[in-house]
Scaffold this motif. Structure first.
Motif, PDB file in Angstrom:
ATOM      1  N   THR A   1       0.925  -0.856  -0.384  1.00  7.67           N
ATOM      2  CA  THR A   1       0.004   0.032  -0.019  1.00  7.67           C
ATOM      3  C   THR A   1       1.148   0.715   0.079  1.00  7.67           C
ATOM      4  N   GLY A   2       2.037   1.527   0.447  1.00  7.01           N
ATOM      5  CA  GLY A   2       2.997   2.484   0.778  1.00  7.01           C
ATOM      6  C   GLY A   2       3.481   2.692  -0.691  1.00  7.01           C
ATOM      7  N   ILE A   3       3.685   1.312  -1.423  1.00  3.87           N
ATOM      8  CA  ILE A   3       4.379   1.632  -2.049  1.00  3.87           C
ATOM      9  C   ILE A   3       3.253   2.155  -3.473  1.00  3.87           C
ATOM     10  N   PHE A   4       2.425   2.088  -3.084  1.00  7.63           N
ATOM     11  CA  PHE A   4       1.178   2.042  -4.349  1.00  7.63           C
ATOM     12  C   PHE A   4       0.700   3.657  -3.998  1.00  7.63           C
ATOM     13  N   LEU A   5       0.957   3.968  -2.918  1.00  6.90           N
ATOM     14  CA  LEU A   5       0.797   5.859  -2.560  1.00  6.90           C
ATOM     15  C   LEU A   5       1.842   6.407  -3.110  1.00  6.90           C
ATOM     16  N   VAL A   6       3.093   5.761  -3.182  1.00  4.46           N
ATOM     17  CA  VAL A   6       3.695   6.809  -3.376  1.00  4.46           C
ATOM     18  C   VAL A   6       4.281   6.855  -5.258  1.00  4.46           C
ATOM     19  N   VAL A   7       4.296   5.819  -5.671  1.00  4.88           N
ATOM     20  CA  VAL A   7       4.156   5.599  -7.083  1.00  4.88           C
ATOM     21  C   VAL A   7       3.644   6.422  -7.464  1.00  4.88           C
ATOM     22  N   PHE A   8       1.847   6.228  -7.144  1.00  2.00           N
ATOM     23  CA  PHE A   8       0.564   7.172  -7.587  1.00  2.00           C
ATOM     24  C   PHE A   8       0.915   8.607  -7.433  1.00  2.00           C
ATOM     25  N   THR A   9       1.212   9.049  -6.037  1.00  2.00           N
ATOM     26  CA  THR A   9       1.947   9.967  -5.974  1.00  2.00           C
ATOM     27  C   THR A   9       2.439  10.833  -6.854  1.00  2.00           C
ATOM     28  N   LEU A  10       3.895  10.714  -7.490  1.00  2.00           N
ATOM     29  CA  LEU A  10       4.222  10.430  -7.980  1.00  2.00           C
ATOM     30  C   LEU A  10       4.207  11.071  -9.302  1.00  2.00           C
ATOM     31  N   LEU A  11       3.219   9.751 -10.203  1.00  5.49           N
ATOM     32  CA  LEU A  11       2.495   9.538 -11.132  1.00  5.49           C
ATOM     33  C   LEU A  11       2.073  11.123 -11.534  1.00  5.49           C
ATOM     34  N   VAL A  12       0.905  10.744 -10.027  1.00  4.89           N
ATOM     35  CA  VAL A  12      -0.292  12.233  -9.973  1.00  4.89           C
ATOM     36  C   VAL A  12       0.633  13.392 -10.517  1.00  4.89           C
ATOM     37  N   TYR A  13       1.524  14.299 -10.013  1.00  3.27           N
ATOM     38  CA  TYR A  13       2.639  15.097  -9.218  1.00  3.27           C
ATOM     39  C   TYR A  13       2.741  15.587 -11.027  1.00  3.27           C
ATOM     40  N   SER A  14       3.832  14.218 -11.496  1.00  5.23           N
ATOM     41  CA  SER A  14       3.938  14.001 -13.148  1.00  5.23           C
ATOM     42  C   SER A  14       3.019  15.043 -13.881  1.00  5.23           C
ATOM     43  N   ILE A  15       1.902  14.627 -13.732  1.00  4.82           N
ATOM     44  CA  ILE A  15       0.610  14.601 -14.937  1.00  4.82           C
ATOM     45  C   ILE A  15       0.254  15.837 -14.347  1.00  4.82           C
ATOM     46  N   VAL A  16       0.412  16.725 -13.129  1.00  2.00           N
ATOM     47  CA  VAL A  16       0.101  17.988 -13.084  1.00  2.00           C
ATOM     48  C   VAL A  16       0.997  18.990 -13.505  1.00  2.00           C
ATOM     49  N   LYS A  17       2.057  19.058 -13.445  1.00  2.68           N
ATOM     50  CA  LYS A  17       3.107  19.788 -13.523  1.00  2.68           C
ATOM     51  C   LYS A  17       3.695  19.499 -14.887  1.00  2.68           C
ATOM     52  N   PHE A  18       4.141  18.610 -15.204  1.00  9.56           N
ATOM     53  CA  PHE A  18       4.502  18.712 -16.834  1.00  9.56           C
ATOM     54  C   PHE A  18       3.676  18.593 -17.920  1.00  9.56           C
ATOM     55  N   ARG A  19       2.203  18.751 -17.830  1.00 14.43           N
ATOM     56  CA  ARG A  19       1.595  18.413 -18.362  1.00 14.43           C
ATOM     57  C   ARG A  19       1.291  20.171 -19.604  1.00 14.43           C
ATOM     58  N   LYS A  20       1.047  19.290 -20.734  1.00 13.37           N
ATOM     59  CA  LYS A  20       1.239  20.221 -21.944  1.00 13.37           C
ATOM     60  C   LYS A  20       0.126  21.194 -22.259  1.00 13.37           C
ATOM     61  N   ARG A  21       1.017  22.834 -21.740  1.00 16.41           N
ATOM     62  CA  ARG A  21       0.307  24.447 -21.200  1.00 16.41           C
ATOM     63  C   ARG A  21       0.014  24.260 -23.107  1.00 16.41           C
ATOM     64  N   SER A  22      -0.977  25.079 -22.993  1.00 16.91           N
ATOM     65  CA  SER A  22      -1.734  25.849 -24.665  1.00 16.91           C
ATOM     66  C   SER A  22      -0.217  26.937 -25.057  1.00 16.91           C
ATOM     67  N   ASN A  23       0.841  27.504 -24.324  1.00 17.78           N
ATOM     68  CA  ASN A  23       1.677  28.107 -24.723  1.00 17.78           C
ATOM     69  C   ASN A  23       3.340  28.133 -25.279  1.00 17.78           C
ATOM     70  N   ASP A  24       3.305  26.638 -24.485  1.00 16.13           N
ATOM     71  CA  ASP A  24       4.474  25.600 -24.985  1.00 16.13           C
ATOM     72  C   ASP A  24       4.664  25.851 -26.264  1.00 16.13           C
ATOM     73  N   ASP A  25       6.420  25.393 -26.271  1.00 12.46           N
ATOM     74  CA  ASP A  25       6.870  26.181 -27.366  1.00 12.46           C
ATOM     75  C   ASP A  25       6.647  24.538 -28.210  1.00 12.46           C
ATOM     76  N   ALA A  26       7.722  24.043 -29.176  1.00 19.17           N
ATOM     77  CA  ALA A  26       7.885  23.001 -29.698  1.00 19.17           C
ATOM     78  C   ALA A  26       9.045  21.648 -29.507  1.00 19.17           C
TER      79      ALA A  26
END
Length: 295
Positions: A8-33
């Motif tokens: 359960t601890g492993i799942f929470l760590v991995v899932f938290t990092l996954l959600v953080y990465s999705i939110v933090k590094f998502r593609k934004r409309s003003n991002d260049d290519a």
């Protein structure tokens, strides 16, 4: 619970990092290519994701080894019955050496209780290939290996029917090699043993059916106590009609199902080793009348 907490601890760590990465590094409309800066290699990260998983696996291994050692260290009570279980393609044979009882597919054992344990000791043998005896509510899987006797024991605390399954692939009908364990009260178990130890009933009204049974290939594989039939390749039929199922638990033991099974068992269990008997309808009628007296 320890293993559950770790994963359960492993799942929470991995899932938290996954959600953080999705939110933090998502593609934004003003991002260049342009491709972001690439970083290759990190001794600290590589060391962490090597050492930490190794420590986790080591902890889980030690916890598992401790539980296995604890289970193996328990000595079963000696006052219960001993059963020899023999796995066949694709059915189960049960022999009670001290009780003069032979059964098939439906195992009967006495109920136990914490104050007065009545442990059933089981010796596991195989007549052909690998099988595995598995009744999840009673014990873990234990393999039946040719020329390698194995042992286990069960200590059921509640009466009732416990279902199981051969858990090792053993051929075409492995999936239909079912297990039925009946945990009886002491009185019911003693009554069952007494009834099963009796020879087959003799009934002159079904003499023709008995003659057909004893003069065809039936006796090459099946045994009926008190008759010339002493085959060992198929289930003992002395008390056939006392069983609730046929075909290793695949269908109810009714006259219609039994008739179809004798006529051609492959229609119910393709790949079964019992051949179709190719009897005429009058012969089948007489044979069924005889089989239905085996109670």
């Amino acid at each position: 619970m320890f293993v559950f907490a770790v994963v359960t601890g492993i799942f929470l760590v991995v899932f938290t990092l996954l959600v953080y990465s999705i939110v933090k590094f998502r593609k934004r409309s003003n991002d260049d290519a342009r491709e972001p800066a690439q970083v290759y290699g990190s001794n600290q990260v590589e060391l962490a994701w090597t050492v930490i998983p190794c420590l986790i696996v080591l902890a889980l291994f030690m916890a598992t080894a401790r539980v296995i050692a604890t289970v193996q260290a328990v000595s079963p009570a000696k006052n219960g019955p001993e059963v020899v279980v023999i796995g066949h393609q694709f059915w189960w044979e049960y022999r009670y050496p001290g009780l003069n009882v032979v059964a098939a597919n439906e195992l009967h054992v006495p109920v136990s209780d914490a104050a007065h344990p009545t442990t059933t000791r089981i010796k596991l043998l195989s007549a052909d290939t690998d099988h595995s005896f598995w009744v999840p509510r009673l014990a873990g899987k234990t393999d039946l290996i040719p020329n390698h006797p194995n042992e286990m024991w069960i200590d059921p605390q509640d009466p009732g029917l416990y279902l199981g399954q051969c858990a090792q692939y053993c051929g075409t009908q492995h999936a239909k090699m079912l297990l039925r364990v009946y945990v009886d009260s002491r009185e019911d178990f003693d009554h069952w043993v007494h009834q099963q130890a009796q020879p087959a009933q003799t009934n002159a009204a079904v003499a023709q059916g008995r003659h057909i049974f004893e003069t065809t290939a039936c006796i090459n594989c099946h045994a009926v106590a008190g008759t010339v039939a002493n085959g060992r390749f198929g289930p003992d039929l002395t008390h056939l009609m006392s069983r609730e199922t046929i075909g290793a638990g695949i269908v109810a033991n009714t006259p219609d199902n039994l008739r179809q099974w004798v006529r051609d068992p492959s229609t119910m269990k393709p790949g079964v080793l019992m051949p179709a008997m190719n009897l005429t309808e009058p012969e089948l009628d007489a044979l069924m009348a005889y089989l239905e007296t085996l109670r």
